[in-house]
Design a protein around this motif. Structure first.
Motif, PDB file in Angstrom:
ATOM      1  N   GLY A   1     -10.862  22.555   4.501  1.00 44.70           N
ATOM      2  CA  GLY A   1     -11.470  21.406   3.831  1.00 44.70           C
ATOM      3  C   GLY A   1     -10.548  20.910   2.734  1.00 44.70           C
ATOM      4  N   SER A   2     -10.564  19.603   2.526  1.00 47.85           N
ATOM      5  CA  SER A   2      -9.616  19.031   1.551  1.00 47.85           C
ATOM      6  C   SER A   2     -10.191  17.767   0.930  1.00 47.85           C
TER       7      SER A   2
ATOM      8  N   MET B   1      -3.957  24.528   3.572  1.00 42.90           N
ATOM      9  CA  MET B   1      -5.201  23.746   3.404  1.00 42.90           C
ATOM     10  C   MET B   1      -5.387  22.857   4.635  1.00 42.90           C
ATOM     11  N   TRP B   2      -6.461  23.121   5.398  1.00 39.21           N
ATOM     12  CA  TRP B   2      -6.722  22.273   6.562  1.00 39.21           C
ATOM     13  C   TRP B   2      -7.242  20.913   6.096  1.00 39.21           C
ATOM     14  N   VAL B   3      -6.609  19.869   6.650  1.00 38.30           N
ATOM     15  CA  VAL B   3      -6.983  18.492   6.306  1.00 38.30           C
ATOM     16  C   VAL B   3      -7.545  17.814   7.545  1.00 38.30           C
ATOM     17  N   PHE B   4      -8.735  17.233   7.416  1.00 40.92           N
ATOM     18  CA  PHE B   4      -9.273  16.388   8.493  1.00 40.92           C
ATOM     19  C   PHE B   4      -8.421  15.114   8.454  1.00 40.92           C
ATOM     20  N   GLU B   5      -7.545  14.996   9.445  1.00 37.04           N
ATOM     21  CA  GLU B   5      -6.485  13.983   9.358  1.00 37.04           C
ATOM     22  C   GLU B   5      -7.043  12.561   9.384  1.00 37.04           C
ATOM     23  N   GLU B   6      -6.468  11.730   8.573  1.00 38.01           N
ATOM     24  CA  GLU B   6      -6.800  10.300   8.606  1.00 38.01           C
ATOM     25  C   GLU B   6      -5.584   9.503   8.160  1.00 38.01           C
ATOM     26  N   THR B   7      -5.570   8.236   8.570  1.00 36.87           N
ATOM     27  CA  THR B   7      -4.460   7.369   8.173  1.00 36.87           C
ATOM     28  C   THR B   7      -4.911   6.542   6.979  1.00 36.87           C
ATOM     29  N   LEU B   8      -4.105   6.570   5.932  1.00 38.05           N
ATOM     30  CA  LEU B   8      -4.468   5.841   4.714  1.00 38.05           C
ATOM     31  C   LEU B   8      -4.133   4.354   4.875  1.00 38.05           C
ATOM     32  N   GLN B   9      -4.606   3.540   3.930  1.00 35.83           N
ATOM     33  CA  GLN B   9      -4.372   2.091   4.011  1.00 35.83           C
ATOM     34  C   GLN B   9      -2.889   1.754   4.054  1.00 35.83           C
ATOM     35  N   CYS B  10      -2.059   2.605   3.417  1.00 29.50           N
ATOM     36  CA  CYS B  10      -0.608   2.367   3.407  1.00 29.50           C
ATOM     37  C   CYS B  10       0.016   2.651   4.770  1.00 29.50           C
TER      38      CYS B  10
ATOM     39  N   LYS C   1      -6.314  10.413  -1.530  1.00 25.02           N
ATOM     40  CA  LYS C   1      -7.619   9.811  -1.236  1.00 25.02           C
ATOM     41  C   LYS C   1      -8.766  10.509  -1.980  1.00 25.02           C
ATOM     42  N   TYR C   2      -8.778  11.834  -1.982  1.00 25.63           N
ATOM     43  CA  TYR C   2      -9.958  12.540  -2.506  1.00 25.63           C
ATOM     44  C   TYR C   2      -9.785  13.104  -3.915  1.00 25.63           C
ATOM     45  N   LEU C   3      -8.535  13.187  -4.395  1.00 29.18           N
ATOM     46  CA  LEU C   3      -8.320  13.703  -5.761  1.00 29.18           C
ATOM     47  C   LEU C   3      -7.030  13.085  -6.323  1.00 29.18           C
TER      48      LEU C   3
END
Ligand SMILES: NC(=O)c1ccc[n+]([C@@H]2O[C@H](COP(=O)([O-])OP(=O)(O)OC[C@H]3O[C@@H](n4cnc5c(N)ncnc54)[C@H](O)[C@@H]3O)[C@@H](O)[C@H]2O)c1
Ligand SMILES: O=P(O)(O)OC[C@H](O)CO
Length: 385
Positions: free
Chosen positions: A43-44, A71-80, A96-98
């Motif tokens: 989780g991240s 740290m496992w990250v639920f992958e996503e593509t950011l606006q950039c 994104k989250y911190l």
């Protein structure tokens, strides 16, 4: 005189290991490597990132842990256009989250769940609770047999057989022991190292609890172990319903006395519900950080409170899903689904009358009652407890 609660170990008591560069240590990391614990954080999000930061600051200092924290990250593509994992590994920040907080260079973001956990003997689970069933299914047979887990997740599942705590889900699905860590822990405050306390709930082995205490404790984050997994976890889970109620009170400008009343009634329902589910739950647990302190902080400054306030201000015309997406940008509420899950348990067991606040919060969330019902329907009927 015997202490009322288990003694809080001080930071120096809990961090008894020599640091890496202490003169009495053998400087042969490879030789010791097999005996060292490896940590993976599953989780991240907002709290997941702060937990990784806390842990990473300690694995660097303490000899019995490998430095790296995966740290496992639920992958996503950011606006950039960049992947979140790549951003974290390039900047050492979870943009994104911190945003704005360095996690520690020894935190390695990994989008591959199996890869992230495969070598770890210490697994820290910290995702919104609704994703845990799917995550556990993916991890069956993929974690080390000697792994120990800890859940920082505030929530529960309701199955055909009845309620299932997230630590139980992890234990049963993965075949490993699972402790919990809960407390008055608004992640953004701990991220900037403001003083906080937390509670580790453990099942039977005190040395396991002490290991978790060592892994999480810092001078600004004081962790106390108590032998009451269910009590600690139910505190963290149920306080999110009380936070929603506190948000309704704020949205309707009902004032501080009303909010205090809601917190008191909420705490009382938390205690009664926990004890009806598990007779082993200890009264003293509710006086730890995971209990009364978390009720207070969550009703003052949490995300559940904030979104519930907006819901009440809008007279319930905009849904929680819509407000959550708009106000939290990807972060998730736990209180609305927990209110629904607890309501299912109450209806199924014929306990609705005993828990007027919990029941009313759910009925407001789904639009059956107006937000003002939070006080109209909360007259406590808990004299039995
Ligand atoms: N944020 C806090 O202040 C705080 C403090 C203490 C405890 N907690 C608890 O910690 C747990 C995790 O909360 P958080 O604040 O770290 O998360 P968050 O709400 O900030 O973030 C949501 C997370 O869910 C992930 N996600 C989205 N879709 C997903 C999917 N389909 N599968 C798996 N993951 C998905 C996102 O990538 C993100 O990491 C919750 O139970 C929460 O109650 C939070
Ligand atoms: O922001 P919330 O409402 O999810 O609450 C955060 C923490 O659980 C407070 O301890």
């Amino acid at each position: 005189m015997a202490p009322a609660f288990e003694q809080v170990p001080t930071d120096t008591e809990t961090q008894t290991e020599a640091p890496h560069n202490a003169s009495n240590t053998v400087n042969n990391d490879d030789a010791q490597a097999d005996h060292k614990s490896r940590v993976a954080v599953v989780g991240s999000g907002n709290w997941g990132s702060v937990a990784a930061k806390l842990i990473a600051s300690n694995t660097l200092k303490l000899n019995s842990f490998h430095d790296e924290v995966r740290m496992w990250v639920f992958e996503e593509t950011l606006q950039c256009g960049e992947k979140l994992t790549d951003v974290i590994n390039r900047t050492n920040e979870n943009a994104k989250y911190l945003p704005g907080i360095k996690l520690g260079k020894n935190v390695i973001a990994d989008p591959d769940l199996e890869n992230a956990v495969k070598d770890a003997n210490l697994l820290v689970f910290v995702t919104p609770h609704q994703f845990m069933e799917g995550i556990c299914k993916r991890l069956v047979g993929k974690v080390r047999e000697d792994a120990e887990a800890i859940s920082l997740i505030k929530g529960m599942e309701v199955k055909m057989e009845g309620p299932c705590m997230i630590s139980t889900l992890i234990s049963e699905q993965l075949g490993i022991n699972c402790s919990v860590l809960m407390g008055a822990n608004i992640a953004n405050e701990i991220a900037v190292e403001k003083f906080s306390e937390a509670t580790v709930g453990y099942r039977d082995k005190r040395e396991i609890a002490e290991q978790w205490v060592r892994l999480f404790s810092t001078p600004y984050f004081i962790v106390t172990p108590v032998q009451d997994v269910e009590g600690v976890e139910l505190c963290g889970t149920l306080k999110n319903i009380v936070a929603i109620a506190a948000g309704f009170v704020d949205g309707l400008d009902m004032g501080n006395n009303t909010k205090a009343a809601i917190m008191r009634i909420g705490l009382r329902e938390m205690i009664a519900f926990s004890k009806l589910l598990f007779s082993s739950v200890r009264d003293s647990t509710f006086f730890e950080s995971c209990g009364v302190a978390d009720v207070i902080t969550t009703c003052l400054g949490g995300r559940n409170r904030k979104v519930a306030e907006a819901f009440a201000k809008n007279g319930g015309r905009r849904s929680f899903d819509e407000l959550e997406a708009e106000m939290l940008q990807g972060q998730k509420l736990q209180g609305v689904s927990t209110a629904r899950e607890v309501y299912e348990v109450l209806s199924h067991r014929g306990w609705l009358e005993l828990f007027p606040l919990f029941a009313t919060v759910h009925e407001i969330c789904v639009g059956h009652l107006a937000p003002s019902a939070v006080v109209e329907h909360s007259e406590t009927k808990l004299s039995l407890f």
